[in-house]
Design a protein around this motif. Sequence first.
Motif, PDB file in Angstrom:
ATOM      1  N   THR A  50       1.037  -1.582   0.033  1.00  0.00           N
ATOM      2  CA  THR A  50       0.237  -0.006   0.021  1.00  0.00           C
ATOM      3  C   THR A  50       1.041   1.568   0.262  1.00  0.00           C
ATOM      4  N   SER A  53      -2.061   7.280  -2.125  1.00  0.00           N
ATOM      5  CA  SER A  53      -3.145   7.499  -3.396  1.00  0.00           C
ATOM      6  C   SER A  53      -2.509   8.763  -4.206  1.00  0.00           C
ATOM      7  N   SER A  62      -3.916   0.768  -2.832  1.00  0.00           N
ATOM      8  CA  SER A  62      -3.278  -0.318  -3.740  1.00  0.00           C
ATOM      9  C   SER A  62      -3.722  -0.026  -5.452  1.00  0.00           C
ATOM     10  N   LYS A  63      -2.694  -0.729  -6.395  1.00  0.00           N
ATOM     11  CA  LYS A  63      -3.133  -0.732  -7.564  1.00  0.00           C
ATOM     12  C   LYS A  63      -3.431  -1.902  -8.139  1.00  0.00           C
ATOM     13  N   HIS A  64      -3.700  -2.086  -9.289  1.00  0.00           N
ATOM     14  CA  HIS A  64      -3.823  -3.678  -9.658  1.00  0.00           C
ATOM     15  C   HIS A  64      -2.930  -3.244 -11.455  1.00  0.00           C
ATOM     16  N   HIS A  65      -2.382  -4.026 -11.407  1.00  0.00           N
ATOM     17  CA  HIS A  65      -1.530  -3.918 -13.243  1.00  0.00           C
ATOM     18  C   HIS A  65      -1.876  -5.099 -13.568  1.00  0.00           C
ATOM     19  N   THR A  79      -0.425  -7.069  -7.978  1.00  0.00           N
ATOM     20  CA  THR A  79      -1.195  -5.954  -6.765  1.00  0.00           C
ATOM     21  C   THR A  79      -0.211  -4.948  -6.574  1.00  0.00           C
ATOM     22  N   THR A  80       0.105  -4.042  -6.537  1.00  0.00           N
ATOM     23  CA  THR A  80       1.350  -3.094  -5.502  1.00  0.00           C
ATOM     24  C   THR A  80       0.698  -1.697  -5.227  1.00  0.00           C
ATOM     25  N   ALA A  82      -0.177   1.913  -3.918  1.00  0.00           N
ATOM     26  CA  ALA A  82      -0.859   3.097  -5.202  1.00  0.00           C
ATOM     27  C   ALA A  82       0.361   3.952  -6.224  1.00  0.00           C
ATOM     28  N   ASN A  83       1.307   4.360  -5.665  1.00  0.00           N
ATOM     29  CA  ASN A  83       2.530   4.693  -6.076  1.00  0.00           C
ATOM     30  C   ASN A  83       3.180   4.432  -6.892  1.00  0.00           C
ATOM     31  N   ASP A  86       3.304   2.637 -13.272  1.00  0.00           N
ATOM     32  CA  ASP A  86       3.344   1.023 -14.029  1.00  0.00           C
ATOM     33  C   ASP A  86       4.314   0.472 -15.391  1.00  0.00           C
ATOM     34  N   HIS A 164     -12.802  -5.623 -11.981  1.00  0.00           N
ATOM     35  CA  HIS A 164     -13.788  -5.083 -10.525  1.00  0.00           C
ATOM     36  C   HIS A 164     -15.303  -4.781 -10.316  1.00  0.00           C
TER      37      HIS A 164
END
Length: 201
Positions: A50, A53, A62-65, A79-80, A82-83, A86, A164
Motif C-alpha cells: 500500500t 494514492s 493499492s493498484k492493479h496492473h 497488486t502493488t 498505489a504510487n 506502471d 472490478h
Amino acid sequence: MAPGAVAAGRSLRPAAPHPARRAERGRPTRLVTGLRGRLPWPCEKGGADTGPSPVGRRKTGSKHHLICDGRATPLKVITTAANVNDVTQTLALVDGIPPVADRSGRPRRRPEALLGDKGYDSNPNRRELRKRRILPVISRKGAPNIQGMDKLRYVVEQTFALLHHFKRLAVRWERRTELHDAFVSLACRLICWRRLKKHNS
C-alpha cells in the motif's frame, strides 16, 4: 450505575475483588490464538503493498496492473502500492503469463506483440521485450499516439471493468497481499469460465 440511582441517595456497589489490570503499552489489543493466525494490530495500518494514492495523498491504497489478450481476457494481474509506476511492472506481467493452449501445437507463453500507451514508454523494456521475441508497440512520450491505440486501450479498460465488477476487488479490504491476490485469481478464473461457457453455448 444509572445517575438516577445516585441522585436518590443509594450507595454504590463495592469494587470488584480482582479489578482488571491496566493494559501495558505496546502489547496487542486483540485476542489471538497464535502467531500464525493472529489478526493485524491496529498499529499495522494499510498492510503490505500500500502507498499514497495519486488522487488523495492522505489516503493509502493499492493498484492493479494487468495484461490481457485482444478479447479482454485477463492473463496476469499484479497488486502493488498505489504510487508504483506502471512501467515498472511491464516485464513482470509478460513473464507471468500462464501457458495458453492454441488449436494446435505447444501452449504459448509469450505474445507476438505487446501494446501499451505512453505510460509504458521505456527503451530498456523495449530491448528486453525484443530479447523475448516480442514486438513492442508502445507509444512514445511527446509523440502522437500510435494509430488505433485508443480502440485497443478500450480493451484493457474493459478488462479492468470486468475485474472490478467484483466488489471485493474494487476496494481492498485484506491487509495481507496474498489473500487479496487469491480473490483476484478467483475473479480471473470466473471471467474466463463465463466466457468459455458463453462461447460453447
